[in-house]
Design a protein around this motif. Structure first.
Motif, short mmCIF file in Angstrom:
data_model
loop_
_atom_site.label_atom_id
_atom_site.label_comp_id
_atom_site.label_asym_id
_atom_site.label_seq_id
_atom_site.Cartn_x
_atom_site.Cartn_y
_atom_site.Cartn_z
N GLY A 38 -6.50 9.52 -18.88
CA GLY A 38 -7.36 10.55 -18.32
C GLY A 38 -7.97 10.24 -16.98
O GLY A 38 -8.99 10.83 -16.61
N ARG A 39 -7.36 9.33 -16.22
CA ARG A 39 -7.89 8.96 -14.92
C ARG A 39 -6.88 9.30 -13.83
O ARG A 39 -5.70 9.03 -13.97
CB ARG A 39 -8.21 7.46 -14.86
N GLU A 40 -7.34 9.89 -12.73
CA GLU A 40 -6.46 10.20 -11.61
C GLU A 40 -6.50 9.05 -10.62
O GLU A 40 -7.53 8.76 -10.01
CB GLU A 40 -6.88 11.49 -10.92
N ALA A 41 -5.38 8.37 -10.46
CA ALA A 41 -5.33 7.23 -9.54
C ALA A 41 -5.46 7.72 -8.10
O ALA A 41 -4.99 8.80 -7.73
CB ALA A 41 -4.01 6.48 -9.71
N GLN A 42 -6.10 6.90 -7.28
CA GLN A 42 -6.31 7.21 -5.88
C GLN A 42 -5.55 6.22 -5.00
O GLN A 42 -5.19 5.12 -5.44
CB GLN A 42 -7.80 7.14 -5.55
N ALA A 43 -5.34 6.60 -3.74
CA ALA A 43 -4.68 5.68 -2.81
C ALA A 43 -5.44 4.37 -2.69
O ALA A 43 -4.85 3.30 -2.54
CB ALA A 43 -4.56 6.34 -1.43
N GLY A 96 4.24 4.13 -11.23
CA GLY A 96 3.97 3.66 -12.58
C GLY A 96 2.49 3.48 -12.84
O GLY A 96 1.99 3.79 -13.94
N TYR A 97 1.76 3.03 -11.84
CA TYR A 97 0.30 2.90 -11.95
C TYR A 97 -0.33 4.26 -12.15
O TYR A 97 -1.20 4.45 -13.00
CB TYR A 97 -0.22 2.22 -10.69
N ARG A 98 0.08 5.24 -11.35
CA ARG A 98 -0.46 6.60 -11.46
C ARG A 98 -0.22 7.18 -12.86
O ARG A 98 -1.10 7.79 -13.47
CB ARG A 98 0.18 7.52 -10.42
N ALA A 99 1.00 6.96 -13.37
CA ALA A 99 1.34 7.51 -14.68
C ALA A 99 0.49 6.86 -15.78
O ALA A 99 0.01 7.55 -16.69
CB ALA A 99 2.83 7.29 -14.96
#
Length: 361
Positions: free
Chosen positions: A223-228, A214-217
Motif C-alpha cells: 500500500g505504499r507508492e514508491a518515489q524517485a 521491482g521495488y515499486r511493485a
C-alpha cells in the motif's frame, strides 16, 4: 530534483603488501580526502556517504562512523552517512547507540545505511557464516529501530536478546532515514516493504530500471507508492578538461580499482556460493575473469567519463531511464591523484549538480 552525493570507498593505493604499509602516506591520504569532502559542501553536493570494509587496502575505512563524526564538525549543511554499516560485523545495539550519538553530533544530518554484506573474503576472515547474514541483517535492523523508538525495549531473537533495557542517548529526530545497499531481488523487495531507500552500483542502466520497477511493485503490495527519492544509483565518475584526458586518467584508475575489488569482494568459487547469495553468481561473473573492458563498462553506464557536458548528459540520461532521485558520485578511486580528484569534483559541482537539481524524474 535529483540529489547529488559523494560516495567514498577510500582505498590505500600505494602497495597491497601489509609489510610495506607507510603510515605517513596514509596520514597524507586521510588529510587530503578530508579536504575533498569538505570541498563537496562548497561545490553544492547534498551529502557524503562513506563505506565499511575490512582486511584489505581496497578500503582503509573499517570504522566509517568515525569519519561521519569528523566531517560533521567541519561542515554545516551537507548530510553525512555510511553506505553501509555491515550488520553481521557489529552488535546491533552498538550500532543503534552510535547512530543515536551521530544524529546529535551531526545536528540531524545523519543518513543511516545498513547492509548484510556480500564480500566473501571479509566474512571468511572474520569467521561469520554467510548463510546466516540475511537473518542477522533483518533481525539487526528491527532491533535498531526498536532501540531508537522506545524508551525501554525487550527483544528476544535468534541472535540477540535484550530484556527491558534502554539506550542512551536516543536519536535527535523521531525517525532516521534508513538506506540499504541492494542488488538481489529479495533484498530490494524487503527494502520496499520496509519503506527504506536503497542504492545499487555497477549494474547496467537498463537493469537498474528493472530493479527499481521491482521495488515499486513490492512497495505497492503493502500500500505504499514508491518515489524517485527512494532509490539512488552509484557510478564511477571522472571529469577532465577534454574527452581524451578524462579517459587517459580514468582507465588506469579503474583498472587499479578493479584489481583491488576482485581480491576484496569477488567469490572465490562462483559455481558454489553460500546459500542466499545465488543472485551474485551472475553479477560477479564478469569481474571474475582476467579482464573487464573499460569501454564496455562505459557503454553500460557503470563509468561516467569525459568533459563536464559529456558526463552531465550521461548522468541525466541514466537518471531519466532509471527513474531514481539520487546520484552517488564515486569519483575518487584507484590511481586518481588529489589534484585530479578535486578538479573532477569541482567540475561536477559547477556543471552537473545544477542540472540534476533542475531535473524531474
Amino acid at each position: 530534483m535529483v540529489r547529488s552525493w559523494l560516495f567514498e570507498i577510500f582505498s590505500y593505493p600505494y602497495d597491497p603488501d601489509p609489510a610495506n604499509f607507510d603510515p605517513q602516506l596514509c596520514k597524507e591520504l586521510y588529510d587530503w580526502k578530508l579536504d575533498s569532502w569538505i570541498a563537496a559542501e562548497e561545490h553544492g553536493f547534498d551529502g557524503v556517504f562513506f563505506s565499511e570494509h575490512h582486511f584489505t587496502p581496497y578500503s582503509i575505512s573499517p570504522s566509517p562512523n568515525l569519519l561521519v563524526a569528523t566531517l560533521a564538525q567541519r561542515t554545516e549543511r551537507i548530510r553525512i552517512g555510511v553506505m553501509a554499516n555491515i550488520t553481521a560485523f557489529h552488535n546491533p545495539r552498538r550500532l543503534a547507540e552510535e547512530g543515536a550519538m551521530l544524529d546529535h553530533l551531526t545536528g540531524g544530518r545523519l543518513e543511516v545505511g545498513l547492509g548484510r554484506g556480500v564480500d566473501e573474503p571479509e566474512f571468511l576472515r572474520e569467521g561469520v557464516r554467510m548463510e546466516e547474514t540475511r537473518a542477522r541483517f533483518e533481525e539487526s535492523v528491527a532491533l535498531i529501530q526498536l532501540a531508537w523508538s522506545q524508551p525501554r525495549f525487550t527483544h528476544k531473537g535468534e541472535f540477540y536478546t535484550y530484556d527491558d533495557v534502554s539506550i542512551w542517548p536516543r536519536p535527535l529526530r523521531a525517525e532516521l532515514p534508513i538506506w540499504v545497499t541492494a542488488l538481489s531481488p529479495q533484498t530490494v523487495s524487503w527494502a520496499a516493504r520496509q519503506g527504506f531507500r536503497f542504492t545499487s552500483v555497477f549494474s547496467p542502466t537498463e537493469h537498474m530500471r528493472t530493479i527499481f520497477d521491482g521495488y515499486r511493485a513490492a512497495a505497492a503490495e503493502v500500500g505504499r507508492e514508491a518515489q524517485a527519492g527512494d532509490m539512488g544509483v552509484c557510478r564511477n565518475v571522472v571529469i577532465a578538461d577534454s574527452e581524451q584526458e578524462a579517459r587517459d586518467i580514468a582507465e588506469p584508475a579503474f583498472d587499479a580499482l578493479f584489481a583491488a575489488f576482485k581480491e576484496a569482494a569477488v567469490f572465490h568459487d562462483l559455481d558454489n556460493v553460500p546459500a542466499g547469495y545465488e543472485h551474485y553468481q551472475s553479477f560477479f561473473r564478469p569481474f571474475a575473469g582476467e579482464d573487464v573492458s573499460f569501454e564496455a563498462l562505459v557503454a553500460i553506464g557503470a563509468i561516467c567519463v569525459g568533459t563536464p557536458a559529456t558526463v552531465r548528459d550521461q548522468i541525466v540520461s541514466q537518471l531519466e531511464t532509471i527513474g531514481c532521485g539520487h546520484f552517488l558520485n564515486w569519483g575518487s578511486f584507484g590511481t586518481l591523484t588529489k589534484e585530479q580528484t578535486l578538479r573532477s569534483y569541482r567540475l561536477f559541482g559547477e556543471h552537473v549538480v545544477p542540472a540534476l537539481r533542475a531535473l524531474t524524474v
